[in-house]
Design an enzyme around this catalytic site. Structure first.
Site, PDB file in Angstrom:
ATOM      1  N   ARG A  12      -7.304  17.063  13.657  1.00  0.00           N
ATOM      2  CA  ARG A  12      -6.949  16.796  14.272  1.00  0.00           C
ATOM      3  C   ARG A  12      -6.718  17.805  15.096  1.00  0.00           C
ATOM      4  NH1 ARG A  12      -3.904  13.603  10.618  1.00  0.00           N
ATOM      5  NH2 ARG A  12      -4.575  11.395  10.524  1.00  0.00           N
ATOM      6  N   ARG A  15       4.540  -8.805 -25.355  1.00  0.00           N
ATOM      7  CA  ARG A  15       3.577  -8.167 -24.614  1.00  0.00           C
ATOM      8  C   ARG A  15       3.785  -6.471 -24.309  1.00  0.00           C
ATOM      9  NH1 ARG A  15       7.442 -10.531 -19.704  1.00  0.00           N
ATOM     10  NH2 ARG A  15       9.091  -9.526 -20.300  1.00  0.00           N
ATOM     11  N   ARG A  28     -12.349  17.768  14.582  1.00  0.00           N
ATOM     12  CA  ARG A  28     -12.954  16.543  15.561  1.00  0.00           C
ATOM     13  C   ARG A  28     -11.996  16.561  16.061  1.00  0.00           C
ATOM     14  NH1 ARG A  28      -9.201  11.209  14.475  1.00  0.00           N
ATOM     15  NH2 ARG A  28      -7.447  12.509  15.688  1.00  0.00           N
ATOM     16  N   GLY A  83     -13.179   6.497   9.967  1.00  0.00           N
ATOM     17  CA  GLY A  83     -12.094   6.764   9.918  1.00  0.00           C
ATOM     18  C   GLY A  83     -11.575   5.256  10.454  1.00  0.00           C
ATOM     19  N   THR A  84     -10.699   4.963   8.854  1.00  0.00           N
ATOM     20  CA  THR A  84     -10.562   3.248   8.308  1.00  0.00           C
ATOM     21  C   THR A  84      -9.543   3.051   9.592  1.00  0.00           C
ATOM     22  OG1 THR A  84     -10.046   4.478   6.249  1.00  0.00           O
ATOM     23  CG2 THR A  84     -11.773   3.327   6.400  1.00  0.00           C
ATOM     24  N   ASN A  85      -8.341   3.650   9.578  1.00  0.00           N
ATOM     25  CA  ASN A  85      -7.713   3.102  10.371  1.00  0.00           C
ATOM     26  C   ASN A  85      -8.495   2.097  12.168  1.00  0.00           C
ATOM     27  OD1 ASN A  85      -4.594   2.201  11.601  1.00  0.00           O
ATOM     28  ND2 ASN A  85      -4.405   4.399  12.350  1.00  0.00           N
ATOM     29  N   ASP A  86      -8.865   2.981  12.219  1.00  0.00           N
ATOM     30  CA  ASP A  86      -9.469   2.479  14.309  1.00  0.00           C
ATOM     31  C   ASP A  86     -10.414   1.602  13.669  1.00  0.00           C
ATOM     32  OD1 ASP A  86      -8.445   3.297  16.238  1.00  0.00           O
ATOM     33  OD2 ASP A  86      -9.555   6.073  15.828  1.00  0.00           O
ATOM     34  N   LYS A  91       2.329 -14.839 -22.422  1.00  0.00           N
ATOM     35  CA  LYS A  91       3.227 -15.753 -23.466  1.00  0.00           C
ATOM     36  C   LYS A  91       1.930 -15.905 -24.555  1.00  0.00           C
ATOM     37  CE  LYS A  91       7.728 -16.038 -22.378  1.00  0.00           C
ATOM     38  NZ  LYS A  91       7.954 -17.245 -21.177  1.00  0.00           N
ATOM     39  N   GLU A 117     -16.101   4.368  13.159  1.00  0.00           N
ATOM     40  CA  GLU A 117     -14.870   3.844  13.117  1.00  0.00           C
ATOM     41  C   GLU A 117     -14.470   2.465  14.345  1.00  0.00           C
ATOM     42  OE1 GLU A 117     -11.857   6.959  14.869  1.00  0.00           O
ATOM     43  OE2 GLU A 117     -13.174   8.002  15.840  1.00  0.00           O
TER      44      GLU A 117
HETATM   45  P1  ADP Z   1      11.198 -15.707 -20.493  1.00  0.00           P
HETATM   46  O1  ADP Z   1       9.976 -14.787 -19.681  1.00  0.00           O
HETATM   47  O2  ADP Z   1      12.377 -15.875 -18.820  1.00  0.00           O
HETATM   48  O3  ADP Z   1      11.309 -14.740 -21.102  1.00  0.00           O
HETATM   49  P2  ADP Z   1      11.478 -17.299 -21.950  1.00  0.00           P
HETATM   50  O4  ADP Z   1      10.595 -18.841 -22.837  1.00  0.00           O
HETATM   51  O5  ADP Z   1      11.030 -16.337 -23.454  1.00  0.00           O
HETATM   52  O6  ADP Z   1      12.126 -17.291 -21.113  1.00  0.00           O
HETATM   53  O7  ADP Z   1      13.166 -18.180 -23.151  1.00  0.00           O
HETATM   54  C1  ADP Z   1      13.590 -17.817 -22.582  1.00  0.00           C
HETATM   55  C2  ADP Z   1      15.056 -17.309 -23.634  1.00  0.00           C
HETATM   56  O8  ADP Z   1      14.935 -18.058 -24.535  1.00  0.00           O
HETATM   57  C3  ADP Z   1      14.322 -15.877 -24.120  1.00  0.00           C
HETATM   58  O9  ADP Z   1      15.363 -14.715 -24.783  1.00  0.00           O
HETATM   59  C4  ADP Z   1      13.748 -16.476 -25.747  1.00  0.00           C
HETATM   60  O10 ADP Z   1      13.612 -15.493 -26.947  1.00  0.00           O
HETATM   61  C5  ADP Z   1      14.242 -17.477 -26.061  1.00  0.00           C
HETATM   62  N1  ADP Z   1      13.490 -18.624 -26.939  1.00  0.00           N
HETATM   63  C6  ADP Z   1      13.035 -20.144 -25.673  1.00  0.00           C
HETATM   64  N2  ADP Z   1      11.521 -20.423 -26.641  1.00  0.00           N
HETATM   65  C7  ADP Z   1      12.906 -20.354 -28.668  1.00  0.00           C
HETATM   66  C8  ADP Z   1      12.445 -21.269 -29.221  1.00  0.00           C
HETATM   67  N3  ADP Z   1      11.678 -22.100 -29.825  1.00  0.00           N
HETATM   68  N4  ADP Z   1      14.065 -21.222 -30.258  1.00  0.00           N
HETATM   69  C9  ADP Z   1      14.813 -19.502 -29.765  1.00  0.00           C
HETATM   70  N5  ADP Z   1      14.724 -19.373 -28.951  1.00  0.00           N
HETATM   71  C10 ADP Z   1      13.478 -19.090 -28.027  1.00  0.00           C
HETATM   72 MG    MG Z   2     -10.371   6.981  14.706  1.00  0.00          MG
HETATM   73 MG    MG Z   3      10.753 -13.774 -23.142  1.00  0.00          MG
END
Ligand code: ADP
Ligand code: MG
Ligand code: MG
Length: 897
Positions: A583, A337, A638, A791-794, A24, A770
């Site tokens: 086998r 992300r 085998r 023979g990675t299981n054995d 994040k 093995e």
């Molecule tokens: P998660 O990882 O569970 O998504 P976040 O840290 O992203 O958690 O935050 C949870 C919620 O709060 C999200 O919807 C995010 O957009 C909102 N949020 C986080 N920081 C702020 C902020 N500074 N202003 C407004 N909303 C926020």
């Molecule tokens: Mg065997």
């Molecule tokens: Mg979030």
């Protein structure tokens, strides 16, 4: 003073710094530096978290560093944290290197107290908003920092709504919310035995520490184990100035994907909620509207958002998911992300990006995985039946959140899901909506059905991450968790334990069990689709294209473990380039059993010879068909491996039978003799007893007969114009003399067969590795063995000293729970132990015999992570079950080069 830098302003980071800033934080920094509208803030690094978790104390220098960054932020925003007439508020957000949806805690509106809430009201001219923000702070802080059960707050909120006779939190006015704040503060005193802290800086520090601590909450631990995320990475903490989506109808908050994470199709996918803050969108508190509607609500923000989404896709060269908030018509980006996606979407998106010129095919094969391909090979519901033809009723339709076909008994809570699953039931977890506490149940369930929430709800996101079938937001279903029933639209009540079928590809819900059919991807691998059919199906076309490219890159070849001609043919269709393990014990079962019983019971050499002679033509026939199916490709056969008693009746059954017969005064001679033989062959530890090469040393005639059958079959194939490529494999060798003894017998047999048939035979003789001793003396063995097959299981059993059948059920759950291993060594190769033995054997073996052929035939041959390892140590091929062959091909192609 430590010289350590623990805190980074958003402008100081970038997306490569995930390890330090968490995903994040790294991406907030990346967006900041791209010039996108991100509320200013800073990130406390994972190093600080690790230091805290390691010592139990916040590192000394951290407070001063936070001070410094906070002052800079305050200067920039021209207000102080919690300033009573004009407060700066911040969110305290967790964020680890790997995204862990819903795992860690976030606290919004930090900085509000009894004074600054008034300041916020005055500054915004909106009292309702100020108290709404304050009650949210106390609620989130109470839950995540002070550990108060959420229901105390939720019940109070429900009660307040009830007074207003409303289900909607928007119907609460400023007065209601002011009262709710008082109630919440009392809840804190009652439940936590302390006041809600009024000092803004104390709020901040406690929240930071709570985020650190949340790294080790039970559900975070479970999630990491499930996703194989290392336990020692720690989380970063992001301090981000607040922007407000709850300021009125011209404000709101939303989540979006740049493409459909379920199908990969390009377009506008997301949910928006007016007059709401943060979590409200995903929590399913109120019903969201599709993102497209933002265009009518706030055209300017919509336009800007579309532009930003396009920028992000081009910049990240991948599907992104985002969180945003609109504050009085001003758009703010709060998170992005590279988004999780379904397996089908991964294949489609990877090839779409190639077509758009954003990535090369080499990169495209890295964007998909063997595990995802395996998911695409799961069966689907039979379309001809789901139409209602065979009395299968579609009873509801929700959102297609995570694809697949799941059938199971309805359960309404996580506990029951786990319990029933342990006792061998398939279950569908049905919830109104899920939260992180449902994680265990979601793991146990075959599928997940919720009645609320959209494609970005907790259930949908987590299920997609797990590759689990999920239908969410099936709103016509009324889920009554307490009453343990769900009510369908027509009034039909479904009780716990009734079977339903859910289709995560279409969102449909059916009563009863719907039959399944093979996926088109499997049909493609089976060669059942025409060129046009491949081209018409975007997914199949994407799979085809990426498989071709992976095959082109691949250094290792891929073989299959197959015992029958049918399996061999199937494996070949799936792209197998030979058999890595046939086998032969399977050839002694069924109606052949009496023959092998007679062989074991034979008293004299002559009798034994006669029984072997009777088995010979049957075995020859087996091998001839197998070699025909794999004509032109190598086939590793085998020699008999399991202990002989496995072919005899169970000792207890037999004892009872004999005793009963005797009691009746009609003893049976055959049974008696059999019982004596069974007693004679009985072993305390059959896995470590008379089996494999040891059988060949003690009963030479048995391996001679098998070798003769193999070589006569090869000769017969040659006479018919075939190209048999036989590799005879001796199992369970520990020492070179054992191997040499058996090999001499094989050579002698070969001489005889050559003389008898007049056919010139070429074949290899080699051994399985093995046992640890074989790996350690691989140089000696390679002097005389022409190939090794691991023979990675054995090898795993004998390296760990685990008897698989005994240990897996008895205590692996505890081992996984305690983190002794993140994944069973039988599922994914243990690189440090078993893998090290393989390395040694490869190195010693090749030193003694440069052309030594090296392969692996354990189940690990079809495990994506293990395939990567086998590429690293330089094996020539992996062999796995026919169905896993495409997975191994893809993974071998990805790991090459
Ligand atoms: P998660 O990882 O569970 O998504 P976040 O840290 O992203 O958690 O935050 C949870 C919620 O709060 C999200 O919807 C995010 O957009 C909102 N949020 C986080 N920081 C702020 C902020 N500074 N202003 C407004 N909303 C926020
Ligand atoms: Mg065997
Ligand atoms: Mg979030």
């Amino acid at each position: 003073m430590s010289s350590h830098k623990y805190v980074y302003d958003f402008v100081e980071g970038n997306r490569e710094m995930k390890g330090l800033l968490g995903g994040k934080g790294a991406n907030l920094a990346e967006m900041t530096n791209l010039g996108l509208p991100v509320p200013p803030g800073f990130t406390i690094s994972t190093e600080a978290c690790k230091a805290y978790l390691g010592s139990g104390r916040v590192p000394e220098s951290l407070a001063a560093e936070i001070d410094e960054h906070l002052r800079a932020l305050e200067g920039r925003m021209d207000r102080r944290l919690g300033q009573s007439d004009n407060p700066l508020l911040v969110s305290v957000r967790s964020g680890a290197a790997f995204s862990m949806p819903g795992m860690m805690e976030t606290v919004l509106n930090v900085g509000l107290n009894d004074q600054s809430v008034r300041g916020l009201a005055a500054q915004s001219g909106n009292e309702r908003f100020a108290f709404d923000s304050y009650r949210r702070l106390i609620q989130m802080f109470g839950k995540t920092v002070l550990g108060i059960a959420g229901e105390h707050f939720e019940d109070a909120l429900e009660a307040a709504k009830k007074v207003r006779a409303s289900e909607n939190d928007l119907d609460l006015d400023a007065d209601d919310l002011r009262k709710l704040v008082e109630t919440f503060k009392q809840v804190v005193i009652d439940q936590a035995g302390r006041d809600f802290p009024q000092d803004p800086r104390e709020q901040l520090d406690l929240a930071v520490r709570a985020v650190f601590d949340s790294w080790n909450t039970e559900r975070a631990v479970i999630y990491r184990r499930q996703e194989r995320i290392p336990a020692d990475l720690g989380t970063a903490v992001n301090i981000c100035s607040m922007v407000f989506g709850n300021l009125g109808p011209d404000s709101g908050t939303g989540v979006a994907f740049t493409r459909d994470p379920a199908s990969g199709a390009q377009g506008v996918y997301g949910d928006y909620l007016q007059n709401a803050q943060g979590e409200d969108v995903v929590a399913g508190i109120r019903n969201t509207v599709p993102l497209l509607e933002l265009e009518t609500i706030d055209a300017a923000s919509y336009e800007q958002l579309m532009g930003i989404m396009a920028t992000l896709e081009t910049h990240y060269r991948d599907l992104c998911d985002i969180e945003f908030t609109i504050e009085r018509g001003k758009l703010w980006m709060l998170q992005t992300r590279v988004g999780k996606r379904t397996a089908a979407a991964a294949f489609r998106i990877a090839t779409q990006l190639v077509d758009q010129g954003l990535i090369e095919l080499d990169e495209a094969v890295q964007r998909v995985s063997g595990a995802q391909l395996a998911q695409l090979m799961f069966p689907r519901f039979d379309d001809t039946v789901t139409g209602g033809a065979a009395g299968k009723q579609r009873v509801a339709k929700g959102m297609a959140a995570s694809p697949g076909a799941a059938v199971g008994k309805v359960v309404f809570d996580s506990y029951t899901a786990v319990k029933w699953q342990r006792s061998g039931e398939q279950v569908i977890l049905v919830r109104r909506e899920t939260n992180p506490d449902d994680l265990n149940g979601m793991i146990a369930a075959a599928g997940i059905l919720t009645s609320r929430g959209g494609k970005t709800s907790h259930a949908a996101v987590v299920a997609r991450g797990m590759g689990k079938t999920c239908v969410c937001g099936a709103e016509s279903i009324d889920v009554d968790t307490k009453g343990r029933v769900m009510r369908l639209p027509g009034g039909r009540v479904v009780e716990e334990g009734e079977v339903i079928s859910i289709d995560g590809t279409t969102g449909e819900v059916f009563l009863g069990e719907v039959p399944v059919v093979p996926s088109p991807v499997v049909q493609y691998f089976e060669g059942e689709l025409s060129v046009e059919q491949i081209e018409q199906d975007e997914l199949v076309a994407a799979v085809d294209r990426l498989m071709r490219h992976a095959d082109g890159r691949r250094r290792m070849s891929v073989r299959a473990n197959a015992d029958t001609p049918e399996d061999a043919r199937r494996a070949r269709r799936m792209g197998a380039e030979g058999i890595g393990l046939c086998r032969t014990e399977h050839m002694f079962l069924g109606d052949r059993r009496p023959l092998i019983e007679k062989l074991i019971l034979a008293d004299t050499d002559e009798q034994q010879q006669a029984e072997l002679a009777a088995l010979l033509p049957l075995q020859r026939d087996d091998f001839e068909h197998l070699l025909e199916a794999m004509d032109g490709l190598p086939v590793t056969i085998r020699l008999l491996d399991p202990p002989l008693h496995e072919f005899l009746p169970d000792i207890t059954d037999l004892s009872v039978r004999v005793a009963v017969a005797e009691a009746r005064g009609e003893p049976r001679e055959g049974d008696l003799r059999m019982l004596q033989a069974v007693h004679k062959l009985h072993e305390q530890n059959p896995m470590l007893g008379l089996r494999g090469v040891r059988l060949g040393v003690v009963i030479p005639g048995l391996f001679e007969m098998q070798s003769r059958a193999i070589l006569e079959a090869a000769a017969a194939r040659i006479r018919k114009g075939g190209v048999p490529r036989v590799e005879i494999m001796v199992p369970l060798v520990a020492n070179v003399q054992e191997y040499e003894t058996v090999k001499q017998h094989i050579i002698q047999v070969a001489r005889e067969v050559r003389a008898e048939t007049g056919v010139h035979l070429e074949f290899l003789v080699g051994t399985m590795i093995e046992l640890p001793r074989a790996a350690l003396t691989a140089d000696q063995i390679a002097e005389t063995a022409e190939f090794f097959s691991f023979g990675t299981n054995d090898l795993t059993q004998t390296t760990w000293g685990f008897s698989r059948d005994d240990v897996e059920a008895a205590f692996f759950a505890a081992y996984l729970e305690k983190g002794i291993f993140g994944v069973s060594p039988f599922e994914s190769i243990d690189r440090e132990g078993v893998g090290e033995l393989i390395r040694i054997a490869v190195q010693k073996g090749r030193a003694a015999r440069p052309g030594l052929k090296l392969g692996i035939c354990g189940e690990h041959g079809g495990d994506p992570e293990s395939v990567q390892f086998f590429e690293q140590v330089g094996l020539d091929y992996v062999s796995c079950s026919p169905f896993r062959v495409p997975v191994a091909r893809l993974e071998a192609g990805r790991s090459a080069g």
